[in-house]
Structure formats: C-alpha cells, structure tokens
Write a protein that holds these residues in place. Structure first.
Motif, PDB file in Angstrom:
ATOM      1  N   SER A 113     -53.614  10.087 -32.249  1.00  0.00           N
ATOM      2  CA  SER A 113     -54.725  10.940 -31.813  1.00  0.00           C
ATOM      3  C   SER A 113     -55.539  10.316 -30.703  1.00  0.00           C
ATOM      4  O   SER A 113     -56.469  10.934 -30.193  1.00  0.00           O
ATOM      5  CB  SER A 113     -55.650  11.237 -33.005  1.00  0.00           C
ATOM      6  N   CYS A 114     -55.225   9.077 -30.319  1.00  0.00           N
ATOM      7  CA  CYS A 114     -56.022   8.389 -29.304  1.00  0.00           C
ATOM      8  C   CYS A 114     -55.093   7.833 -28.233  1.00  0.00           C
ATOM      9  O   CYS A 114     -54.163   7.083 -28.536  1.00  0.00           O
ATOM     10  CB  CYS A 114     -56.822   7.262 -29.952  1.00  0.00           C
ATOM     11  N   GLY A 115     -55.324   8.196 -26.994  1.00  0.00           N
ATOM     12  CA  GLY A 115     -54.421   7.806 -25.915  1.00  0.00           C
ATOM     13  C   GLY A 115     -54.774   6.533 -25.200  1.00  0.00           C
ATOM     14  O   GLY A 115     -54.156   6.216 -24.180  1.00  0.00           O
ATOM     15  N   THR A 116     -55.766   5.782 -25.700  1.00  0.00           N
ATOM     16  CA  THR A 116     -56.199   4.573 -24.984  1.00  0.00           C
ATOM     17  C   THR A 116     -55.710   3.283 -25.622  1.00  0.00           C
ATOM     18  O   THR A 116     -56.039   2.201 -25.145  1.00  0.00           O
ATOM     19  CB  THR A 116     -57.742   4.540 -24.903  1.00  0.00           C
ATOM     20  N   ILE A 117     -54.937   3.355 -26.714  1.00  0.00           N
ATOM     21  CA  ILE A 117     -54.493   2.135 -27.400  1.00  0.00           C
ATOM     22  C   ILE A 117     -53.394   1.460 -26.590  1.00  0.00           C
ATOM     23  O   ILE A 117     -52.419   2.107 -26.195  1.00  0.00           O
ATOM     24  CB  ILE A 117     -53.960   2.454 -28.808  1.00  0.00           C
ATOM     25  N   CYS A 153     -61.453   4.953 -29.198  1.00  0.00           N
ATOM     26  CA  CYS A 153     -60.750   5.832 -30.130  1.00  0.00           C
ATOM     27  C   CYS A 153     -61.713   6.478 -31.123  1.00  0.00           C
ATOM     28  O   CYS A 153     -61.578   7.662 -31.453  1.00  0.00           O
ATOM     29  CB  CYS A 153     -59.671   5.058 -30.869  1.00  0.00           C
ATOM     30  N   MET A 154     -62.689   5.725 -31.605  1.00  0.00           N
ATOM     31  CA  MET A 154     -63.642   6.289 -32.563  1.00  0.00           C
ATOM     32  C   MET A 154     -64.575   7.285 -31.884  1.00  0.00           C
ATOM     33  O   MET A 154     -64.894   8.334 -32.451  1.00  0.00           O
ATOM     34  CB  MET A 154     -64.429   5.170 -33.239  1.00  0.00           C
ATOM     35  N   LEU A 155     -64.994   6.982 -30.660  1.00  0.00           N
ATOM     36  CA  LEU A 155     -65.861   7.911 -29.942  1.00  0.00           C
ATOM     37  C   LEU A 155     -65.118   9.181 -29.554  1.00  0.00           C
ATOM     38  O   LEU A 155     -65.699  10.276 -29.506  1.00  0.00           O
ATOM     39  CB  LEU A 155     -66.439   7.240 -28.693  1.00  0.00           C
ATOM     40  N   ALA A 156     -63.827   9.055 -29.284  1.00  0.00           N
ATOM     41  CA  ALA A 156     -63.034  10.210 -28.855  1.00  0.00           C
ATOM     42  C   ALA A 156     -62.882  11.252 -29.952  1.00  0.00           C
ATOM     43  O   ALA A 156     -62.456  12.374 -29.678  1.00  0.00           O
ATOM     44  CB  ALA A 156     -61.660   9.752 -28.377  1.00  0.00           C
ATOM     45  N   THR A 210     -64.327  13.453 -25.711  1.00  0.00           N
ATOM     46  CA  THR A 210     -63.175  12.884 -25.004  1.00  0.00           C
ATOM     47  C   THR A 210     -63.619  12.199 -23.716  1.00  0.00           C
ATOM     48  O   THR A 210     -64.268  12.815 -22.878  1.00  0.00           O
ATOM     49  CB  THR A 210     -62.156  13.982 -24.669  1.00  0.00           C
ATOM     50  N   PRO A 211     -63.264  10.903 -23.546  1.00  0.00           N
ATOM     51  CA  PRO A 211     -63.629  10.210 -22.303  1.00  0.00           C
ATOM     52  C   PRO A 211     -62.603  10.459 -21.204  1.00  0.00           C
ATOM     53  O   PRO A 211     -61.418  10.682 -21.481  1.00  0.00           O
ATOM     54  CB  PRO A 211     -63.622   8.742 -22.725  1.00  0.00           C
ATOM     55  N   ASP A 212     -63.063  10.402 -19.968  1.00  0.00           N
ATOM     56  CA  ASP A 212     -62.181  10.528 -18.808  1.00  0.00           C
ATOM     57  C   ASP A 212     -61.991   9.154 -18.174  1.00  0.00           C
ATOM     58  O   ASP A 212     -62.967   8.444 -17.908  1.00  0.00           O
ATOM     59  CB  ASP A 212     -62.796  11.474 -17.761  1.00  0.00           C
ATOM     60  N   LEU A 213     -60.744   8.756 -17.952  1.00  0.00           N
ATOM     61  CA  LEU A 213     -60.464   7.513 -17.241  1.00  0.00           C
ATOM     62  C   LEU A 213     -60.723   7.746 -15.758  1.00  0.00           C
ATOM     63  O   LEU A 213     -60.037   8.538 -15.117  1.00  0.00           O
ATOM     64  CB  LEU A 213     -59.027   7.073 -17.470  1.00  0.00           C
ATOM     65  N   VAL A 214     -61.738   7.079 -15.211  1.00  0.00           N
ATOM     66  CA  VAL A 214     -62.155   7.343 -13.838  1.00  0.00           C
ATOM     67  C   VAL A 214     -61.832   6.201 -12.884  1.00  0.00           C
ATOM     68  O   VAL A 214     -61.962   6.352 -11.666  1.00  0.00           O
ATOM     69  CB  VAL A 214     -63.667   7.659 -13.776  1.00  0.00           C
ATOM     70  N   TYR A 215     -61.421   5.047 -13.431  1.00  0.00           N
ATOM     71  CA  TYR A 215     -61.117   3.912 -12.547  1.00  0.00           C
ATOM     72  C   TYR A 215     -60.149   2.979 -13.246  1.00  0.00           C
ATOM     73  O   TYR A 215     -60.264   2.721 -14.452  1.00  0.00           O
ATOM     74  CB  TYR A 215     -62.392   3.140 -12.186  1.00  0.00           C
ATOM     75  N   ASN A 218     -53.815  -3.055 -15.821  1.00  0.00           N
ATOM     76  CA  ASN A 218     -55.075  -2.299 -15.858  1.00  0.00           C
ATOM     77  C   ASN A 218     -56.216  -3.115 -16.467  1.00  0.00           C
ATOM     78  O   ASN A 218     -56.932  -2.662 -17.367  1.00  0.00           O
ATOM     79  CB  ASN A 218     -54.894  -0.991 -16.633  1.00  0.00           C
ATOM     80  N   LYS A 219     -56.374  -4.334 -15.980  1.00  0.00           N
ATOM     81  CA  LYS A 219     -57.369  -5.231 -16.558  1.00  0.00           C
ATOM     82  C   LYS A 219     -58.804  -4.850 -16.210  1.00  0.00           C
ATOM     83  O   LYS A 219     -59.749  -5.365 -16.807  1.00  0.00           O
ATOM     84  CB  LYS A 219     -57.082  -6.670 -16.122  1.00  0.00           C
ATOM     85  N   PHE A 220     -58.958  -3.966 -15.252  1.00  0.00           N
ATOM     86  CA  PHE A 220     -60.284  -3.453 -14.902  1.00  0.00           C
ATOM     87  C   PHE A 220     -60.210  -1.930 -14.982  1.00  0.00           C
ATOM     88  O   PHE A 220     -59.532  -1.289 -14.181  1.00  0.00           O
ATOM     89  CB  PHE A 220     -60.700  -3.899 -13.496  1.00  0.00           C
ATOM     90  N   ARG A 221     -60.906  -1.359 -15.958  1.00  0.00           N
ATOM     91  CA  ARG A 221     -60.879   0.093 -16.148  1.00  0.00           C
ATOM     92  C   ARG A 221     -62.272   0.602 -16.517  1.00  0.00           C
ATOM     93  O   ARG A 221     -63.102  -0.138 -17.044  1.00  0.00           O
ATOM     94  CB  ARG A 221     -59.885   0.479 -17.252  1.00  0.00           C
ATOM     95  N   ARG A 222     -62.491   1.878 -16.243  1.00  0.00           N
ATOM     96  CA  ARG A 222     -63.767   2.490 -16.596  1.00  0.00           C
ATOM     97  C   ARG A 222     -63.530   3.929 -17.048  1.00  0.00           C
ATOM     98  O   ARG A 222     -62.761   4.668 -16.427  1.00  0.00           O
ATOM     99  CB  ARG A 222     -64.741   2.462 -15.416  1.00  0.00           C
ATOM    100  N   TRP A 223     -64.202   4.294 -18.131  1.00  0.00           N
ATOM    101  CA  TRP A 223     -64.144   5.653 -18.659  1.00  0.00           C
ATOM    102  C   TRP A 223     -65.532   6.285 -18.575  1.00  0.00           C
ATOM    103  O   TRP A 223     -66.545   5.591 -18.610  1.00  0.00           O
ATOM    104  CB  TRP A 223     -63.703   5.653 -20.121  1.00  0.00           C
ATOM    105  N   HIS A 224     -65.546   7.610 -18.489  1.00  0.00           N
ATOM    106  CA  HIS A 224     -66.810   8.339 -18.431  1.00  0.00           C
ATOM    107  C   HIS A 224     -66.814   9.416 -19.511  1.00  0.00           C
ATOM    108  O   HIS A 224     -65.827  10.136 -19.690  1.00  0.00           O
ATOM    109  CB  HIS A 224     -67.000   8.979 -17.052  1.00  0.00           C
ATOM    110  N   PHE A 225     -67.932   9.494 -20.255  1.00  0.00           N
ATOM    111  CA  PHE A 225     -68.133  10.543 -21.244  1.00  0.00           C
ATOM    112  C   PHE A 225     -69.068  11.585 -20.636  1.00  0.00           C
ATOM    113  O   PHE A 225     -70.293  11.392 -20.621  1.00  0.00           O
ATOM    114  CB  PHE A 225     -68.758   9.972 -22.520  1.00  0.00           C
ATOM    115  N   PRO A 226     -68.532  12.691 -20.129  1.00  0.00           N
ATOM    116  CA  PRO A 226     -69.389  13.700 -19.489  1.00  0.00           C
ATOM    117  C   PRO A 226     -70.433  14.274 -20.439  1.00  0.00           C
ATOM    118  O   PRO A 226     -71.522  14.660 -20.003  1.00  0.00           O
ATOM    119  CB  PRO A 226     -68.386  14.782 -19.044  1.00  0.00           C
TER     120      PRO A 226
END
Length: 439
Positions: free
Chosen positions: A102-106, A168-171, A175-180, A186-194
C-alpha cells in the motif's frame, strides 16, 4: 392480696426517658447526616506516599487550547516527559497502519512482505514503556502539527529507513508527491503533501560533518573533517523547520580524521602513519559540530528550528552475513534476555551526552530546541525485525541455499522502526503545546 405501689398511677422520670430516647435518636440521626454532607471533616494526611517513585505524566494533545496561564504546579507536572527508553514489547493484535503493497516509497530491500517473508508475527508487537503509555501513531495529528513546515531527515541509510516508515504512515491519510530526486540511489529526495503544504526530505550525509566517502577507485577509507558540517545538507538549513539526525554505522569503517589542517588520527588504518584513536570521540565531535552549527545559524537569529537525534540502532548478526541464519530470530527478546552493552551502549551514550550538552546552551539560542529520540534499547530487543535474507525477492524459492546475503542492520517496513515515529510524534505534540502556551 398484693401490695400496692404508692407510684402505681404515676410514671417514673427514668421510665419516661427510656421511652423517649429512641425517638430522639431517630430525629437526630438525619440531622447529623445532613451536617456531615454539608461540612465534611478534614482527614489527616498520611506521612507515607502510597505510590513512591511515580511521577505524574501528562500527555499533551495537539488540539489543546489554554484559556488562562497554568499554575506553577500544573506547569511543573506538564514538563515531566514520558520516558520511552525502558519497557517491553507486548503483543498487539492491531498490527501496522500500512502494508508492503500500500506504500510506494519503501526501498526495495526493506519491503519484506513483497519479497516473500511469510512469518508475519513480527508485525504484531508494540512497545510498552515501563511508566507510561505510547499512543498509536496518529497521521492526522502529525500532519496538523507540521502544517506549512519543512521536515528534513539527515544522515545515513537508517535516516532513510525512518523517513520511509513515516511517509508510509502519513500516506494512509494523505498521499505525498515526490517533487525532487537527485544523487546515486536517490540519496536526496523531497516529497510534498498538498493537503497541509508540508515538505519532507531526505539528505544523505553519513557523518553529518564534511566527509569524503571511500570508493572502489580511491582510498579504501573515509576522510572526515570534524570542524565543518556537510554543506550538502546544511546549505538548505534555512528552509528547514525540523531536522531528524540519524547516523552511526559508517563510523565503524576505516577512516582518517582531520581537525583544521591537521590529522587528528584514524580508525583501523594499517599501513598509514597515523595514530589509532577509535571512533567514539570522533562520533561525539561530529555531533558537537553539527548541533553547534545549527544553533548558531538558526537558533540565534529568531528563526526557530527543532532538532531530533535518533540514537544508535543496533544490528543483530549471528555469525556470518552470508549465512542463511544470520539473524534468524522470529520474536523480540524478553527483558533481561539481551543487555544493552558494549559498542551499542557506548554509541548511544555519546549521542545522549552531546544532546544534553547542547540543551545546556540553549539559553543563548532561544530558537533552538533539541531532543534525543532514544530508540537504542527498544531496537536492540527486536532481532526479528530485519529483512535478513528477504533483502532479496524470494531468496528460498529454489530451496535453501548455503550462502545468502542478509541484512541484519536495516528494518522491514512495516516493522519496529514505525515505533520510532510514534515517539517522534509524542515529542512533537509536547513541543507544540509548549509553543501554544508561550503565545
């Protein structure tokens, strides 16, 4: 013929008293009860405390509002935080908030369920502190507290492990958007919760301070410059409202340490003409430089920042890393079955000491708050929570192999690392209520 009493026709006063006494008592009894109800007597205070060594624990709510300033007694009670350090793992039939599909960020290597791990009992435990309760994670509360802010995880792969658990728990509610994304793996990443205008990011920095990582094409040791923070993450500090720092395992590798332009010493560097200094003192210096830099850059200029230090997470290798039974446990350790000692205890001690030292200097940095997220012992007691051979998909699909690579360092998701974020939320709730009272 009997003798007649001279008082035959007269009532003796004593006889009359005996007849009237019951009626008088019946009349006085309700009056006495009414007086006791309206004016209860004061009871003497016992000189013995019936609950020795028990401190009042008040769990703040993020939605609390204060119509008036609390009294000194109320404020003192409120300031006593729950100690999550010591406790035990108990069965929990509720299980995790999310699953491996259910979580695509693992990260693939920590997705134990999708890789075929069938003994799912490790998912049904919760941490029970000795003297208080640890509430179940509340995604909506976390998002509400963090609204319009930026949260950054800085450190090594354990920081990433904790970050992905949180996402995963917040999702489950937003749902967060991967914006960077940038860097190898992918050692540097950023997600945004609209939904709440929140940014959550990960910054790879296994030493926190400036470092040159060992490579296949260069020296087989790391270089650390202990006087300077790693600007790959610190350069974005002005845009961070909360930072979670998590490092440790990379300090066990061979390294040469520098202070200023001079070599301080090294750790496990045969063939180099440097003094062996180990890594505990260096580990502390890295935190000292990092916390001092954050406090000076952000804490002194009225631009507040909160810092969490996630303490060292022990590994659970039993024998060789390429044996099928490298971390074979399927249940948590019981109290006393595994002690916090040796390197695990020393790494935790260094971190806690540096956090306490930084706290002592917060008066000159009013915008700087720091707390240790003490997860070392609760993690030590979970040898069953690692991917083990399931860092690879279905490792035993063709039968049990003699040699198979194991991961007994990182944590399955879902898994014990979710508890770290439960405690993180409790710290945030306490800080949030403290901020409300100061307004």
């Amino acid at each position: 013929m009997g003798i007649s009493s001279p008082f035959k026709d007269q009532t003796h006063p004593y006889t009359l008293f005996k007849k009237l006494l019951p009626y008088a008592l019946y009349a006085l009894f309700p009056i006495a009860l009414l007086r006791l109800y309206l004016h209860p007597p004061s009871l003497p205070q016992s000189p013995i405390d019936p609950l020795p060594n028990v401190n009042p624990i008040i769990f703040p709510s993020s939605s609390s509002s204060f119509s008036s300033s609390p009294s000194h007694e109320e404020e003192s009670a409120y300031e006593i935080p729950c100690d999550y350090t010591n406790g035990k793992w108990v069965r929990d039939k509720l299980g995790p908030l999310y699953n491996g599909t259910s979580c695509g960020t693992i990260k693939d290597g920590q997705n134990c369920i999708s890789h075929g791990r069938s003994d799912l009992g490790y998912l049904y435990w919760r941490w029970k502190p000795d003297k208080c309760q640890l509430p179940r994670f509340e995604p909506k509360t976390f998002l509400q507290i963090l609204r319009n802010k930026n949260l950054a995880f800085v450190g090594d792969s354990m920081a990433r492990n904790q970050l992905e658990s949180l996402l995963c728990m917040l999702a489950t509610v937003s749902t967060p958007d991967l914006v960077y994304r940038d860097g190898e793996d992918n050692k540097f990443r950023r997600w945004h919760f609209p939904s709440h205008n929140i940014s959550v990011s990960i910054h790879w920095s296994p030493f926190l301070v400036r470092g040159i990582e060992k490579s296949n094409s260069g020296p087989n040791y790391n270089k650390l410059y202990l006087d300077y923070v790693d600007e790959r993450w610190a350069g974005d500090m002005d845009r961070m409202d909360m930072i979670v720092l998590s490092i440790g395992h990379w300090f066990l590798h061979p390294a040469v340490f520098y202070e200023g332009d001079s070599v301080l010493g090294c750790h496990y560097c045969p063939g180099l003409n440097h003094t062996e200094v180990g890594f505990y003192e260096v580990f502390g210096k890295a935190f000292r430089t990092t916390l001092k830099t954050i406090a000076e850059r952000r804490g002194a200029n009225g631009n507040p920042i909160d810092v969490i230090v996630t303490t060292f997470s022990p590994s659970h290798f039993e024998g060789d890393w390429d044996k099928a039974g490298a971390c074979p446990k399927t249940r948590p350790f019981k109290e006393g079955e595994k002690l916090l000692e040796g390197m695990d205890a020393d790494m935790r001690r260094v971190e806690v000491e540096e956090v306490e030292a930084a706290k002592a200097n917060t008066e000159q940095f009013p915008g700087f708050r720091v707390e240790a997220l003490d997860v070392t012992k609760l993690s030590l007691m979970r040898p069953d929570g690692h991917p083990g051979p399931y860092m690879h998909p279905f490792p035993f699909a063709n039968g049990v192999k003699d040699r198979v690579q194991n991961d007994c360092v990182h944590w399955c998701l879902p898994g014990p690392v979710d508890t770290w974020n439960q405690i993180l939320l409790e710290v945030m709730k306490r800080w949030d209520d403290q901020s409300r009272r100061q307004v």
